[in-house]
Write a protein that holds these residues in place. Structure first.
Motif, PDB file in Angstrom:
ATOM      1  N   ASP A 143       0.837  -1.194   0.000  1.00  0.00           N
ATOM      2  CA  ASP A 143       0.000   0.000   0.000  1.00  0.00           C
ATOM      3  C   ASP A 143       0.877   1.252   0.000  1.00  0.00           C
ATOM      4  OD1 ASP A 143      -2.288  -1.551   0.098  1.00  0.00           O
ATOM      5  OD2 ASP A 143      -2.412  -1.489   2.290  1.00  0.00           O
ATOM      6  N   GLU A 144       0.309   2.370  -0.470  1.00  0.00           N
ATOM      7  CA  GLU A 144       1.042   3.633  -0.418  1.00  0.00           C
ATOM      8  C   GLU A 144       1.315   4.020   1.027  1.00  0.00           C
ATOM      9  OE1 GLU A 144       0.508   8.317  -1.667  1.00  0.00           O
ATOM     10  OE2 GLU A 144      -0.202   6.788  -3.060  1.00  0.00           O
ATOM     11  N   GLU A 145       2.517   4.518   1.252  1.00  0.00           N
ATOM     12  CA  GLU A 145       2.892   5.016   2.582  1.00  0.00           C
ATOM     13  C   GLU A 145       3.724   6.266   2.431  1.00  0.00           C
ATOM     14  OE1 GLU A 145       5.584   3.905   6.543  1.00  0.00           O
ATOM     15  OE2 GLU A 145       5.149   2.341   5.054  1.00  0.00           O
ATOM     16  N   ASN A 146       3.421   7.262   3.249  1.00  0.00           N
ATOM     17  CA  ASN A 146       4.231   8.468   3.369  1.00  0.00           C
ATOM     18  C   ASN A 146       4.303   8.769   4.862  1.00  0.00           C
ATOM     19  OD1 ASN A 146       4.186   9.241   0.382  1.00  0.00           O
ATOM     20  ND2 ASN A 146       2.013   9.201   0.872  1.00  0.00           N
ATOM     21  N   SER A 147       5.463   8.658   5.456  1.00  0.00           N
ATOM     22  CA  SER A 147       5.528   8.831   6.906  1.00  0.00           C
ATOM     23  C   SER A 147       6.819   9.505   7.335  1.00  0.00           C
ATOM     24  CB  SER A 147       5.386   7.485   7.630  1.00  0.00           C
ATOM     25  OG  SER A 147       6.485   6.643   7.358  1.00  0.00           O
ATOM     26  N   MET A 148       6.737  10.154   8.485  1.00  0.00           N
ATOM     27  CA  MET A 148       7.890  10.776   9.138  1.00  0.00           C
ATOM     28  C   MET A 148       7.866  10.345  10.594  1.00  0.00           C
ATOM     29  SD  MET A 148       8.595  14.874   9.635  1.00  0.00           S
ATOM     30  CE  MET A 148       9.716  15.508  10.898  1.00  0.00           C
ATOM     31  N   THR A 149       8.931   9.676  11.023  1.00  0.00           N
ATOM     32  CA  THR A 149       9.023   9.168  12.389  1.00  0.00           C
ATOM     33  C   THR A 149      10.185   9.837  13.106  1.00  0.00           C
ATOM     34  OG1 THR A 149       8.191   7.012  11.660  1.00  0.00           O
ATOM     35  CG2 THR A 149       9.258   7.091  13.811  1.00  0.00           C
ATOM     36  N   VAL A 150       9.938  10.297  14.324  1.00  0.00           N
ATOM     37  CA  VAL A 150      10.996  10.851  15.163  1.00  0.00           C
ATOM     38  C   VAL A 150      11.132   9.944  16.381  1.00  0.00           C
ATOM     39  CG1 VAL A 150      11.861  12.847  16.430  1.00  0.00           C
ATOM     40  CG2 VAL A 150      10.440  13.193  14.397  1.00  0.00           C
ATOM     41  N   VAL A 151      12.289   9.298  16.492  1.00  0.00           N
ATOM     42  CA  VAL A 151      12.556   8.383  17.601  1.00  0.00           C
ATOM     43  C   VAL A 151      13.391   9.112  18.647  1.00  0.00           C
ATOM     44  CG1 VAL A 151      13.560   6.166  18.276  1.00  0.00           C
ATOM     45  CG2 VAL A 151      12.557   6.439  15.988  1.00  0.00           C
ATOM     46  N   GLY A 152      12.914   9.084  19.885  1.00  0.00           N
ATOM     47  CA  GLY A 152      13.627   9.731  20.970  1.00  0.00           C
ATOM     48  C   GLY A 152      14.027   8.752  22.049  1.00  0.00           C
ATOM     49  N   THR A 153      14.729   9.232  23.051  1.00  0.00           N
ATOM     50  CA  THR A 153      15.186   8.372  24.141  1.00  0.00           C
ATOM     51  C   THR A 153      14.042   7.893  25.026  1.00  0.00           C
ATOM     52  OG1 THR A 153      15.612  10.366  25.468  1.00  0.00           O
ATOM     53  CG2 THR A 153      17.479   9.423  24.242  1.00  0.00           C
ATOM     54  N   GLU A 154      12.879   8.574  24.948  1.00  0.00           N
ATOM     55  CA  GLU A 154      11.773   8.201  25.834  1.00  0.00           C
ATOM     56  C   GLU A 154      10.469   7.940  25.087  1.00  0.00           C
ATOM     57  OE1 GLU A 154      11.376  11.127  28.895  1.00  0.00           O
ATOM     58  OE2 GLU A 154      13.549  11.202  29.262  1.00  0.00           O
ATOM     59  N   GLY A 155      10.512   7.907  23.767  1.00  0.00           N
ATOM     60  CA  GLY A 155       9.290   7.650  23.010  1.00  0.00           C
ATOM     61  C   GLY A 155       9.472   7.961  21.541  1.00  0.00           C
ATOM     62  N   THR A 156       8.410   7.747  20.796  1.00  0.00           N
ATOM     63  CA  THR A 156       8.438   7.928  19.346  1.00  0.00           C
ATOM     64  C   THR A 156       7.180   8.638  18.876  1.00  0.00           C
ATOM     65  OG1 THR A 156       9.730   5.892  19.030  1.00  0.00           O
ATOM     66  CG2 THR A 156       8.514   6.705  17.123  1.00  0.00           C
TER      67      THR A 156
END
Length: 322
Positions: A233-246
């Motif tokens: 499926d089409e996907e367009n995403s931006m993920t920010v991973v941090g030390t205490e969550g995402t």
């Protein structure tokens, strides 16, 4: 009442026209397209004048705002004509086919007292603004990684019935979609400082089949992972991973979070009306009341990143800020 002239009666031109028609301070006054049947249909829908010569339309003294909704290689000439006629201008993204042409458009912006803007709706998208607020508030701790992921089972997509989107000169998914998300990174952090990408194309002079790349911003590493013509499926995403969550922005507007040790929760599920907001902010600028607009210069900083990704060929390149 501000009169708007629409150059380019495609999907996004219609979207802008709807927003201008809905705003009590703007009116769709005229439209132009090279395809006569298309502009005549558009003009009938919005009860406006129809042109096939954009210069004749722009020269009309009644026009206050010009929207340039044409392919990227035509942006410069339309913007130049509009600014030369002392009109306010909204330009579609990307600002140009490359940052060198974009710099010339930035110079045009600097030469006018009229408001100018680029249509980059993440400036107003609720999920993007919430992501930025949560990162700045430290809700996910220290950011460690930024991940941009794109999947396109078909390119151009079914609703994109224009051939130029399939060509490398001004089309392809990195320019058309990646520009938005690279701008999102720029909004949430700062200008991207370096890139390193390997790109495979579907054919010479055609769009990207695969991009595997990396970038850096404010000491944070980022990845870009793009595939076209793939079985998903089409996907367009931006993920920010941090030390205490995402935090993850998906489907353009939906924001989800993962606190440490917890399941993913959607925290924003509102697309908002970013086009309407752009029109409101542009009217505020015309009225001398500020206006939160994406400048040509901001848009061209993103174009520098796109250019560097195309040029890197597996080697790390610094991103120009000029």
């Amino acid at each position: 009442m501000y009169n708007v002239a629409i150059v380019g009666c495609g999907v996004i031109g219609n979207r802008l026209a709807e927003a201008f028609a809905a705003n009590e301070d703007t009116s769709v006054y005229a439209a132009c397209d090279l395809v006569e049947s298309r502009v005549e249909s558009f003009a009938a829908e919005y009860d406006c004048a129809a042109f096939t010569d954009y210069e004749a339309m722009i020269d009309d003294d009644a026009v206050d705002i010009v929207y340039a909704g044409v392919p990227p290689t035509v942006h410069h000439e339309v913007v130049e004509a509009a600014i030369g006629a002392d009109k306010a201008v909204i330009c579609e993204k990307p600002i140009a086919e490359d940052a060198a042409v974009g710099a010339d458009i930035v110079a045009l912006e600097e030469s006018t007292d009229q408001p100018t803007a680029v249509n980059l709706p993440f400036r107003y998208t609720p999920g993007v603004r919430e992501l930025i607020d949560r990162v700045e508030a430290g809700d996910i701790g220290e950011p460690q990684r930024i991940e941009l992921t794109f999947r396109f089972p078909q390119w151009p997509r079914e609703w994109q019935d224009v051939e130029w989107l399939a060509g490398h000169e001004q089309g392809g998914p990195l320019r058309e979609v990646g520009t938005h998300y690279l701008f999102g990174v720029q909004e949430a952090f700062a200008g991207i400082e370096w890139v390193n990408a390997e790109i495979d194309y579907t054919a010479p002079g055609r769009y990207e089949e695969s991009i595997t790349g990396y970038f850096g911003v404010e000491g944070i590493g980022g990845t870009i992972d793009l595939l076209t013509d793939c079985g998903t499926d089409e996907e367009n995403s931006m993920t920010v991973v941090g030390t205490e969550g995402t935090l993850k922005l998906l489907d353009w507007f939906r924001l989800a979070e993962n606190a440490e040790g917890e399941d993913q929760t959607v925290v924003v599920d509102d697309a908002g009306d970013s086009t309407g907001r752009l029109v409101e902010e542009f009217v505020a600028a015309l009225d001398g009341e500020g206006g939160d607009l994406v400048s040509f210069a901001e848009a061209n900083r993103v174009q520098h990143v796109v250019d560097a990704l195309f040029e890197s060929d597996g080697e790390s390149l610094a991103v120009s800020t000029n």
